[in-house]
Design an enzyme around this catalytic site. Sequence first.
Site, PDB file in Angstrom:
ATOM      1  N   LYS A   1       0.802  -1.217   0.000  1.00  0.00           N
ATOM      2  CA  LYS A   1       0.000   0.000   0.000  1.00  0.00           C
ATOM      3  C   LYS A   1       0.837   1.270   0.000  1.00  0.00           C
ATOM      4  CE  LYS A   1      -2.323  -1.145   3.718  1.00  0.00           C
ATOM      5  NZ  LYS A   1      -1.919  -2.542   3.968  1.00  0.00           N
ATOM      6  N   LYS A   2       2.151   1.140   0.150  1.00  0.00           N
ATOM      7  CA  LYS A   2       2.982   2.322   0.334  1.00  0.00           C
ATOM      8  C   LYS A   2       3.226   3.066  -0.987  1.00  0.00           C
ATOM      9  CE  LYS A   2       3.191   1.585   4.698  1.00  0.00           C
ATOM     10  NZ  LYS A   2       2.288   0.435   4.779  1.00  0.00           N
ATOM     11  N   LEU A   3       3.864   4.223  -0.882  1.00  0.00           N
ATOM     12  CA  LEU A   3       4.019   5.123  -2.024  1.00  0.00           C
ATOM     13  C   LEU A   3       4.885   4.530  -3.126  1.00  0.00           C
ATOM     14  CD1 LEU A   3       4.468   8.339   0.110  1.00  0.00           C
ATOM     15  CD2 LEU A   3       2.420   7.629  -1.124  1.00  0.00           C
TER      16      LEU A   3
END
Length: 400
Positions: free
Chosen positions: A209-211
Amino acid sequence: MPTNPATVPHTTHSLRWPVEPAQGGWYTNAEHEAAQKALTSSDDWRTGWKNTTTTAAFEDAFTSYTGAAFALTFNSGGTALEMLLRYLRLERGDEVVSCAINFVGPHLAVINQGGRLILAEPDPVTLNLDPVDTERVMSPRTRAILLTHWNGATADLRPFLDLANRHPHPVHGPPVVIVDAARACGGRTPSGMVVGAEGWATVFSFESKKLMTTFGQGGMVTTNDPALAERLRWMRTYGGREHWGTNQMLSKIQAAVGLVQLGRLDEMNAARIHRAHQRTKVLTGITELALPPALDDRTHVYYRHNLLVPTAWAGAGRDALMEMLAARHGVGSIVSDPPTYLGHQLIRAHTAGQDCPRAERLAARLLCPCLHPLMSETDEATVCDAIRATTAQVARTFHA
């Protein structure tokens, strides 16, 4: 103390937009080609999956990007933080101060490494750790300040570095400032520095889910401390021939796609920021909603687009808004994040007596409707219309 709060709506079976995106940093042909190249180059039994060259290239690129002296890959941000805390050799009674509004992972890491977790209140605007309340809870036993760039709103590290210098530990000197940048990779702080260049050490996560993501898991630590960098290299590879260690290495294929993701990070963040600013502009004028701060003196990368409902709606009104968004419009949302001691029994037991009323009040007003840069303009308009309509409907019941 309140019971465990719900963080997602009860109605999720008919969501058109999930409670949160399952992937933050998306892949292009470049990532697929890098992965295929890593696969092909590893087919030879003489070569295999040994990752030294590719991983070193990823680390070198990350140091260049952040401006830190050292960058070290790990198999996750969580294990990387565990190793940072292990390096400190926390003794019974040693304290680590962290914001009550947080993901549970950092707080569990403190507890697991033998530290006493000390909770402090969030800033009422950014919901980052409040330096004034941090100073209130510091003591001669404080070994570290664990600061989170919460939901992409980069924090100002300078007040915390000053606090550390003003409140040295009697044996170990100034507490170290550890930065959790899992949700802020690519941001800039008010000092004008890229996240990762300030503080004793900064932890990044490349979870799905991270950038940016390295096949759904992965992590990095940046630091300017050569002794820490050397010890972390031992810790992640069984300790060499002299020290304790374990296996926490990032794989070759993860490093290969990480290099591509890092090269595209600014582009992906710019798209996210643009989408968040669009949403803020469209929702401006809905008097019942407090919108995320722009933070013009730094880069807010909007890992989440946070909304705060009025105080009079706290809890029940916020929950009604989330349920209505889900059931009537198919729009998912999440409370990201409630105080950790409300949702996790181990943290609750460990921090008994440390209630943070400001954190509880803010979290009871918080919701984060789904946002992603790849949502179409039509989808985004529909989500904003749903937020506007449901807010108006809830307002007829809960008066601000």
